[in-house]
Design an enzyme around this catalytic site. Structure first.
Site, mmCIF file in Angstrom:
data_model
loop_
_atom_site.group_PDB
_atom_site.id
_atom_site.type_symbol
_atom_site.label_atom_id
_atom_site.label_comp_id
_atom_site.label_asym_id
_atom_site.label_seq_id
_atom_site.Cartn_x
_atom_site.Cartn_y
_atom_site.Cartn_z
ATOM 1 N N ASP A 129 0.810 -1.214 0.000
ATOM 2 C CA ASP A 129 0.000 0.000 0.000
ATOM 3 C C ASP A 129 0.846 1.268 0.000
ATOM 4 O O ASP A 129 0.308 2.372 -0.009
ATOM 5 C CB ASP A 129 -0.929 -0.001 1.231
ATOM 6 C CG ASP A 129 -1.985 1.086 1.175
ATOM 7 O OD1 ASP A 129 -2.540 1.321 0.087
ATOM 8 O OD2 ASP A 129 -2.255 1.711 2.219
ATOM 9 N N SER A 176 -6.619 5.240 -0.103
ATOM 10 C CA SER A 176 -6.960 3.948 -0.681
ATOM 11 C C SER A 176 -8.454 3.689 -0.535
ATOM 12 O O SER A 176 -9.047 3.990 0.507
ATOM 13 C CB SER A 176 -6.180 2.826 0.019
ATOM 14 O OG SER A 176 -4.792 3.054 -0.065
ATOM 15 N N GLN A 184 -5.264 -1.917 -6.970
ATOM 16 C CA GLN A 184 -5.840 -0.997 -5.991
ATOM 17 C C GLN A 184 -6.451 0.204 -6.693
ATOM 18 O O GLN A 184 -5.901 0.692 -7.682
ATOM 19 C CB GLN A 184 -4.746 -0.506 -5.025
ATOM 20 C CG GLN A 184 -5.282 0.458 -3.955
ATOM 21 C CD GLN A 184 -4.173 0.998 -3.076
ATOM 22 O OE1 GLN A 184 -3.584 2.033 -3.378
ATOM 23 N NE2 GLN A 184 -3.851 0.296 -1.999
#
Length: 300
Positions: free
Chosen positions: A216, A241, A291
């Protein structure tokens, strides 16, 4: 083990407070919310702790006992996490099959869900084999460390915060990061080599958890590169995110060099999509990651 890695393992380790309920701590973040990779990694630990005892991964992150590991995870970031409060993880045992074990995890703070994860674990078996080839990339040992590279592109206080926040991970950009090329759009692609700053135990779940944590950190960089934006570090983009998915194809070690090859096929509607492949240094495709995140240009 370096203190920074020791502290990260403590952070990702969880306290069991009921049979399927766990509590994790947090820590100060670079922005006023919990780092998404931390929540995803802790949720994965919680899921792994409920796999049946006869096939369970380690009960402690420092153990070397192995077991089934995740072959995939799918997650949604629902609310910003409070870095000053603990996070409770509630695990739902969806299915315990002969080959696959499925878990759903909800992360809760202040009485509200902030994160949702579904993970599927599989016992090892033989099968068909093929993979996309590893792209060309420079030798990680020839690239500058974060401590060497960040001060070249960011104010000293911001660079120092980034170095300290990522001290447990040796992360090296193959090219100039977004905040080093503001105002100059280029190909929506970014490559980063990473490994932990220290050796880890042999438990495969531990290495999957650490890769989840790191995944991430940089995945939306390629979105920024396409528009010559530097991101939160220079204040020209507001981001967070939204959802995150990973597929774990082959065994790997997070304490050995891994190439994170990232690209962005699309950005629209205040959102940007990043997709990536993680390769071992020997060329094995280990992980696929996708993502989507909020990518907003601040209004004057």
């Amino acid at each position: 083990m370096p203190k920074s890695l020791d502290a990260l393992l403590d952070l990702l380790d969880l306290e069991r407070i009921e049979e399927d309920i766990f509590r994790g701590e947090s820590r100060s973040a670079l922005v006023p919310r919990v780092f998404g990779g931390q929540v995803a990694a802790q949720a994965l630990v919680a899921a792994g702790r409920t796999v049946p005892a006869d096939r369970s991964p380690s009960s402690r992150l420092r153990s070397s006992r192995g077991g089934p590991i995740p072959h995939s995870l799918h997650a949604y970031f629902l609310r910003p996490g409070d870095p000053g409060a603990p996070i409770v993880y509630e695990v739902d045992r969806i299915r315990d099959g002969r080959s696959f074990t499925t878990r759903r995890v909800v992360a809760i703070q202040h009485g509200h869900p902030i994160f949702h994860l579904s993970a599927s674990f599989q016992t090892y078996e033989e099968g068909l084999e093929h993979q996309a080839p590893m792209p060309d990339a420079p030798d990680p040992e020839t690239l500058p460390t974060a401590a060497e590279m960040l001060p070249r592109h960011l104010p000293a206080n911001v660079a120092q915060r980034l170095v300290e926040a990522r001290a447990a991970v040796d992360l090296r950009y193959a090219d100039t990061p977004p905040w080093g090329s503001v105002g100059t759009p280029r190909e929506a692609r970014s490559q980063v080599w990473f490994r932990t700053n220290g050796k880890l135990a042999d438990d495969p779940l531990l290495h999957v958890v650490l890769a989840t944590y790191v995944s991430d950190m940089t995945l939306l960089d390629s979105v920024l590169l396409a528009h010559g934006r530097g991101g939160w570090a220079v204040g020209d983009v507001v981001g967070a995110s939204l959802d995150h998915a990973m597929w774990f194809h082959r065994p790997f070690r997070a304490d050995e060099w891994l190439l994170y090859d990232q690209e962005s096929p699309s950005a629209s509607g205040g959102r940007g999509l990043g997709q990536a492949r993680i390769y071992t240094q020997s060329g094995q495709l280990a992980v696929t990651v996708i993502q989507e995140g909020v990518v907003r240009v601040p209004r004057d």
